[in-house]
Design an enzyme around this catalytic site. Sequence first.
Site, PDB file in Angstrom:
ATOM      1  N   ARG A  91     -14.106  47.271  -3.527  1.00  0.00           N
ATOM      2  CA  ARG A  91     -15.326  47.590  -3.380  1.00  0.00           C
ATOM      3  C   ARG A  91     -15.641  49.245  -3.456  1.00  0.00           C
ATOM      4  O   ARG A  91     -14.516  49.772  -3.200  1.00  0.00           O
ATOM      5  CB  ARG A  91     -15.744  47.445  -1.880  1.00  0.00           C
ATOM      6  CG  ARG A  91     -15.982  45.745  -1.678  1.00  0.00           C
ATOM      7  CD  ARG A  91     -16.189  45.585  -0.202  1.00  0.00           C
ATOM      8  NE  ARG A  91     -15.096  44.943   0.472  1.00  0.00           N
ATOM      9  CZ  ARG A  91     -14.865  44.790   1.766  1.00  0.00           C
ATOM     10  NH1 ARG A  91     -15.567  45.294   2.603  1.00  0.00           N
ATOM     11  NH2 ARG A  91     -13.926  43.836   2.192  1.00  0.00           N
ATOM     12  N   ASN A 122       1.208  51.434   6.052  1.00  0.00           N
ATOM     13  CA  ASN A 122       2.326  51.234   5.428  1.00  0.00           C
ATOM     14  C   ASN A 122       2.609  52.584   4.168  1.00  0.00           C
ATOM     15  O   ASN A 122       3.600  52.611   3.928  1.00  0.00           O
ATOM     16  CB  ASN A 122       2.329  49.862   4.581  1.00  0.00           C
ATOM     17  CG  ASN A 122       2.493  48.931   5.648  1.00  0.00           C
ATOM     18  OD1 ASN A 122       3.476  48.932   6.467  1.00  0.00           O
ATOM     19  ND2 ASN A 122       1.561  48.017   5.586  1.00  0.00           N
ATOM     20  N   HIS A 168     -15.271  46.018  11.062  1.00  0.00           N
ATOM     21  CA  HIS A 168     -13.882  46.590  11.380  1.00  0.00           C
ATOM     22  C   HIS A 168     -13.948  46.699  12.960  1.00  0.00           C
ATOM     23  O   HIS A 168     -13.082  47.525  13.308  1.00  0.00           O
ATOM     24  CB  HIS A 168     -13.394  47.485  10.662  1.00  0.00           C
ATOM     25  CG  HIS A 168     -13.235  47.213   9.222  1.00  0.00           C
ATOM     26  ND1 HIS A 168     -13.111  48.030   8.226  1.00  0.00           N
ATOM     27  CD2 HIS A 168     -12.652  46.075   8.839  1.00  0.00           C
ATOM     28  CE1 HIS A 168     -12.875  47.441   7.153  1.00  0.00           C
ATOM     29  NE2 HIS A 168     -12.295  46.029   7.572  1.00  0.00           N
ATOM     30  N   GLY A 171      -3.370  47.835   6.332  1.00  0.00           N
ATOM     31  CA  GLY A 171      -2.273  47.672   5.297  1.00  0.00           C
ATOM     32  C   GLY A 171      -1.984  48.975   4.880  1.00  0.00           C
ATOM     33  O   GLY A 171      -0.536  49.115   4.671  1.00  0.00           O
ATOM     34  N   ILE A 172      -2.769  49.710   4.093  1.00  0.00           N
ATOM     35  CA  ILE A 172      -2.447  51.028   3.526  1.00  0.00           C
ATOM     36  C   ILE A 172      -2.351  52.011   4.844  1.00  0.00           C
ATOM     37  O   ILE A 172      -1.184  52.798   4.512  1.00  0.00           O
ATOM     38  CB  ILE A 172      -3.797  51.455   2.841  1.00  0.00           C
ATOM     39  CG1 ILE A 172      -3.874  50.796   1.421  1.00  0.00           C
ATOM     40  CG2 ILE A 172      -3.594  53.126   2.472  1.00  0.00           C
ATOM     41  CD1 ILE A 172      -4.969  50.841   0.850  1.00  0.00           C
ATOM     42  N   GLY A 173      -2.984  52.069   5.843  1.00  0.00           N
ATOM     43  CA  GLY A 173      -2.844  53.164   6.821  1.00  0.00           C
ATOM     44  C   GLY A 173      -1.553  53.076   7.441  1.00  0.00           C
ATOM     45  O   GLY A 173      -1.069  54.102   8.055  1.00  0.00           O
ATOM     46  N   HIS A 181      -9.234  52.533   9.384  1.00  0.00           N
ATOM     47  CA  HIS A 181      -8.713  51.473   9.193  1.00  0.00           C
ATOM     48  C   HIS A 181      -8.821  51.257   7.490  1.00  0.00           C
ATOM     49  O   HIS A 181      -9.817  50.952   7.144  1.00  0.00           O
ATOM     50  CB  HIS A 181      -9.821  50.178   9.575  1.00  0.00           C
ATOM     51  CG  HIS A 181      -9.198  48.954   9.417  1.00  0.00           C
ATOM     52  ND1 HIS A 181      -8.627  48.036  10.314  1.00  0.00           N
ATOM     53  CD2 HIS A 181      -9.338  48.009   8.210  1.00  0.00           C
ATOM     54  CE1 HIS A 181      -8.356  46.808   9.815  1.00  0.00           C
ATOM     55  NE2 HIS A 181      -8.664  47.030   8.443  1.00  0.00           N
ATOM     56  N   LEU A 182      -7.675  51.361   7.229  1.00  0.00           N
ATOM     57  CA  LEU A 182      -7.163  51.405   5.514  1.00  0.00           C
ATOM     58  C   LEU A 182      -6.863  50.087   5.191  1.00  0.00           C
ATOM     59  O   LEU A 182      -5.301  50.060   4.951  1.00  0.00           O
ATOM     60  CB  LEU A 182      -6.740  52.855   5.239  1.00  0.00           C
ATOM     61  CG  LEU A 182      -7.229  53.931   5.776  1.00  0.00           C
ATOM     62  CD1 LEU A 182      -6.280  55.189   5.152  1.00  0.00           C
ATOM     63  CD2 LEU A 182      -8.677  53.951   5.368  1.00  0.00           C
ATOM     64  N   GLY A 183      -7.391  48.924   4.997  1.00  0.00           N
ATOM     65  CA  GLY A 183      -6.831  47.751   4.478  1.00  0.00           C
ATOM     66  C   GLY A 183      -7.331  47.365   3.002  1.00  0.00           C
ATOM     67  O   GLY A 183      -7.949  48.492   2.542  1.00  0.00           O
ATOM     68  N   GLU A 238      -5.785  42.425  15.119  1.00  0.00           N
ATOM     69  CA  GLU A 238      -7.113  41.796  15.277  1.00  0.00           C
ATOM     70  C   GLU A 238      -7.189  40.719  16.123  1.00  0.00           C
ATOM     71  O   GLU A 238      -8.009  40.405  17.058  1.00  0.00           O
ATOM     72  CB  GLU A 238      -7.968  41.689  13.971  1.00  0.00           C
ATOM     73  CG  GLU A 238      -8.303  43.216  13.438  1.00  0.00           C
ATOM     74  CD  GLU A 238      -8.829  43.267  12.145  1.00  0.00           C
ATOM     75  OE1 GLU A 238      -8.032  42.782  11.362  1.00  0.00           O
ATOM     76  OE2 GLU A 238     -10.105  43.368  11.932  1.00  0.00           O
ATOM     77  N   ASN A 268      -9.938  32.679  12.316  1.00  0.00           N
ATOM     78  CA  ASN A 268     -10.649  33.757  11.508  1.00  0.00           C
ATOM     79  C   ASN A 268     -10.899  33.046  10.345  1.00  0.00           C
ATOM     80  O   ASN A 268      -9.802  33.020   9.540  1.00  0.00           O
ATOM     81  CB  ASN A 268      -9.661  35.036  11.692  1.00  0.00           C
ATOM     82  CG  ASN A 268     -10.248  36.039  10.677  1.00  0.00           C
ATOM     83  OD1 ASN A 268     -11.412  36.016  10.219  1.00  0.00           O
ATOM     84  ND2 ASN A 268      -9.495  37.350  10.573  1.00  0.00           N
ATOM     85  N   GLY A 279     -10.169  45.826   2.765  1.00  0.00           N
ATOM     86  CA  GLY A 279     -11.579  46.593   3.059  1.00  0.00           C
ATOM     87  C   GLY A 279     -11.186  47.799   3.958  1.00  0.00           C
ATOM     88  O   GLY A 279     -10.084  48.038   4.545  1.00  0.00           O
TER      89      GLY A 279
HETATM   90  P1  AMP Z   1      -4.966  44.491   4.896  1.00  0.00           P
HETATM   91  O1  AMP Z   1      -6.308  44.137   4.264  1.00  0.00           O
HETATM   92  O2  AMP Z   1      -4.958  45.339   6.088  1.00  0.00           O
HETATM   93  O3  AMP Z   1      -4.029  43.542   4.738  1.00  0.00           O
HETATM   94  O4  AMP Z   1      -4.183  45.754   3.599  1.00  0.00           O
HETATM   95  C1  AMP Z   1      -3.871  44.940   2.426  1.00  0.00           C
HETATM   96  C2  AMP Z   1      -3.372  46.205   1.432  1.00  0.00           C
HETATM   97  O5  AMP Z   1      -2.604  47.245   2.087  1.00  0.00           O
HETATM   98  C3  AMP Z   1      -2.983  45.729   0.099  1.00  0.00           C
HETATM   99  O6  AMP Z   1      -3.816  45.366  -0.647  1.00  0.00           O
HETATM  100  C4  AMP Z   1      -2.197  47.070  -0.379  1.00  0.00           C
HETATM  101  O7  AMP Z   1      -2.995  47.577  -1.177  1.00  0.00           O
HETATM  102  C5  AMP Z   1      -2.010  47.915   0.970  1.00  0.00           C
HETATM  103  N1  AMP Z   1      -0.395  47.888   1.242  1.00  0.00           N
HETATM  104  C6  AMP Z   1       0.356  47.099   2.159  1.00  0.00           C
HETATM  105  N2  AMP Z   1       1.442  47.429   2.103  1.00  0.00           N
HETATM  106  C7  AMP Z   1       1.564  48.633   1.328  1.00  0.00           C
HETATM  107  C8  AMP Z   1       2.670  49.613   1.020  1.00  0.00           C
HETATM  108  N3  AMP Z   1       3.789  49.377   1.640  1.00  0.00           N
HETATM  109  N4  AMP Z   1       2.369  50.723   0.284  1.00  0.00           N
HETATM  110  C9  AMP Z   1       1.241  50.774  -0.072  1.00  0.00           C
HETATM  111  N5  AMP Z   1      -0.030  50.214   0.246  1.00  0.00           N
HETATM  112  C10 AMP Z   1       0.423  49.054   1.020  1.00  0.00           C
END
Ligand code: AMP
Length: 614
Positions: free
Chosen positions: A233, A326, A172, A322-324, A200-202, A381, A7, A204
């Site tokens: 974004r 955690n 995604h 990451g957000i969804g 999908h809340l990361g 992924e 990737n 992006g």
């Molecule tokens: P990803 O792109 O899926 O790796 O998501 C990364 C994003 O997830 C980070 O920039 C954070 O904003 C969010 N994130 C990760 N862990 C947590 C957490 N424990 N609480 C809140 N946001 C989180």
Amino acid sequence: MHLLVLNCGSSSIKADVLDPATGERVLRARAERIGTEAGVLRINGAAPTGLVTVDVASAIERLLPALLDALPDGITLAGTAHRVVHGGERFTHSVRIDDEVEAGIEALNPIAPLHNPANLAGIRGARRLLSGLEHIAVFDTAFHATLPRRARSYALPASLTREHGIRRYGFHGISHAYVAQRAADYLVGDLRDLRLITCHLGNGASVCAVEYGRSIETSMGMTPLEGLVMGTRCGDLDPGILLHLLREGYTEEQLDHLLNRQSGLAGLSGLGNDLRDIEEQAADGNERAQLAIHIYAHRVRKYIGAYTAILGGVDGIVFTGGIGENSALMRHRITQRLDFLGARLDEEANREADATVRRDGVADFSTRGSRSRLLVVATDEEHAIAMSAARLLLDRDRVRGARPIPVAVSARHVHLTQSHVEALFGEGHTLTERNPLSQPGQFACEETVTLIGPKRSLERVRVLGPARPESQVEISRTDEFFLGIDAPVRASGDINNTPGIVLEGPAGRVTLERGVICAWRHIHMTPEDSDHFGVADGDIVEVAVSSAEQRDLVFGGVLIRVSPSFQLEMHIDTDEGNAAGLCKDARGVLLATGGTASLQRRGTIHDRIPEAAE
Ligand code: AMP
């Protein structure tokens, strides 16, 4: 079986060696901050080594040999799977990479300038360094190839969108497809029975409406900028804002930077893109941080409501990224008061939801009686990419070359001899070209005729040129009933024992004694194409077509016709095209061959078909 999944982004490379059946990693390599003095390479979490490289291409030259050195004994690679962000209109499935596919991915650079060039650098480097392996491209857009026209079109002039390839592609897709399947496994249902909304809340972020296993709407658009609020974004904007900023003197680069790097959570909060920091500051009373969280959650809720309306109800809402995965706080804000659509939040289960510690990777945070389930699903992924690539490698006999075949829908038409041209249009008349057809030398004419059948007539039926040794009329089954004629399904040129018809032109009538057929669905191809697909002239194959109207079909009994003068294209009639809801630019995939037995009984096709026949 083990695969290498690569990737490649513009500043980082993730490389995992894993078993596609289980997702279990045997090796991980990460190159980060590529192109900076702080660049590092990590293998299996060991201490990082410096990686001062100028770009992805040179980073991959360093990473791959180090990765091969670190491969545990007994592990051999069966192939390399590459994540490619943008597959455009062409790549709607994973494909084996050859020079031609590589060029096809490169051709998409203008519509994915931030992603595809880095993906391509990875592909090129890996194909050179691992030349003995099969390389497979898995596309982030492919899952959304099923978006219906109403969802994928922007309300811009049709000619403009065609010219510039402007449409919703969605991104995604690898993650949306993976978590939807995981959710279905958990719900003990078949994905084909479920209406899901996957969030999908990361860094992006995007939402997808998955109806019975197919993506029918998604929030990212032609680029990954549309839709939700993201880390940096902006997501949805009134396009008038861009016009305003342009008039105020913003340059293209400034706008790009503003929308992609300075907006979203970072722009709203002024605290950077990490929700963890923003949540902390919000708890301490920082108003900008609080507003950023409100806007983020509001936007996701808006999409969930809209997608529930589009799906006509929802059986599960899935959170990942990451957000969804955690942020219990964000999930809470998004899913509270969704009772009206049958989804009831269990506060405690939400606080404790941790999908990564669950064997099935799914945590349910809805109440017992909730009709629609609220789920956290850990996305993976790389595992999804490996599974897709493994399917392609193991399925090599069924899907004959993933190269798509353009499908053209032929309207009713007439081929004429020169003497019939003159009888219908006047002595000495020759056919006038109106526009060329896809098969070289063939053209649609200005001339039309009326077909006069025993029951009714059809006017303005197009004549196709050039003139032929024998006249022939090709109509659909619906036309047959309309005209009152019983025409057999035949290959073009095979008109023995077929019914006749009366043709009328401006200069007179011609009575054909024979020549009315319902054209046998067929594929024109060159000898090179036939080598590629592993089929021969006269073979009968199956072709799967996916339809914009969600009326996918597999056409059986498709005749292969090979000639150096042909161009690759499948021809079907209007009834067949309508049955599959096909539109312009439709494509099919060649499936298993049915052999040549039926044709051997009837003699070889080339005995009877004129060169370059329609
Ligand atoms: P990803 O792109 O899926 O790796 O998501 C990364 C994003 O997830 C980070 O920039 C954070 O904003 C969010 N994130 C990760 N862990 C947590 C957490 N424990 N609480 C809140 N946001 C989180």
